[in-house]
Design a protein around this motif. Structure first.
Motif: not given
Length: 252
Positions: A36, A39-40, A12
């Motif tokens: 997270r 973010k991915l 991430s």
């Protein structure tokens, strides 16, 4: 030609994100694993069909097994594993350190790395190909005040990598350990100092540290080598860093 598949943990931000981006540019499909999900998802949106976002806490053994067992069939044959997820917490001397912080570092840096490897390795051996790249640290070789358990976890990464290679003799599976020194441009020090951004920034004041893309470029180089070449260990430092003399305490 079938695209190779890479699994990158801690994808991430920092080293992991830079590595995922380098591998995508090189033609890999990337399983991006991290805690997270937002973010991915952003990374997956930037690369439609080329990124499989895998929400994962590597300190959770059951979650690792469940997530990797449930990979879609066309994502299951992992060619490259980059064990990047890891962290340092605190810089207190051992006698004043938090045992909870020690536990978190051991669970993430040692058990998490080992558990992901344990889940991926049988498939690589069965296919007689694959590359495992573990992200260690010079802290595993060079002790420093406050490094205590963090340094010990990175010594584990170093030795685990070498012992994996010993077990894999006679197979086509390769293992490398990348061990960076002072590295900025990531959240490493912010995490270490638990959100104290000023303290984190002071670590890099007046330096030109290694950056995430430097480590990612090294991963990319390792992945580009022919299958008969195994690089055991790469130790990296910025030019502004060097080993120092042993400390000596002198009584007055």
């Amino acid at each position: 030609m079938t695209q190779p598949i890479a699994l990158v943990t801690g994808a991430s931000s920092g080293f992991g994100l830079a590595t995922a981006q380098r591998l995508l540019a090189r033609g890999y499909r990337v399983i991006a694993a991290a805690r997270r999900q937002d973010k991915l998802a952003a990374l997956a949106d930037q690369h439609p069909g080329q990124v499989l976002a895998l929400p994962l806490d590597v300190s959770d053994r059951q979650a690792i097994r469940a997530a990797l067992t449930a990979l879609p069939g066309d994502w299951a044959a992992i060619d490259l594993l980059v064990n990047n997820a890891g962290l340092a917490l605190g810089l207190a001397p051992a006698q004043g350190a938090s045992l909870d912080d020690w536990q978190t570092m051991i669970d993430t840096n040692c058990l998490g790395l080992a558990a992901v490897t344990h889940a991926v390795l049988p498939g690589m051996v069965a296919r007689n190909r694959g590359l495992i790249i573990n992200i260690g640290s010079i802290a595993g070789d060079y002790a420093y005040p406050g490094g205590n358990v963090y340094g010990a976890t990175k010594a584990f990464v170093h030795q685990f990598s070498l012992n994996l290679k010993a077990d894999l003799l006679g197979t086509g599976v390769r293992v490398s350990s990348i061990e960076p020194g002072l590295a900025g441009g990531s959240e490493f020090s912010n995490v270490r100092f638990k959100g104290d951004d000023a303290k984190a920034a002071s670590v890099y004041q007046g330096t030109q540290p290694l950056l995430p893309d430097d480590i990612a470029a090294t991963v990319e180089w390792l992945a580009s080598l022919p299958p008969h070449v195994n690089i055991n260990v790469i130790e990296m430092m910025p030019t502004c860093q060097a080993p120092g003399p042993l400390a000596i305490h002198r009584q007055a």
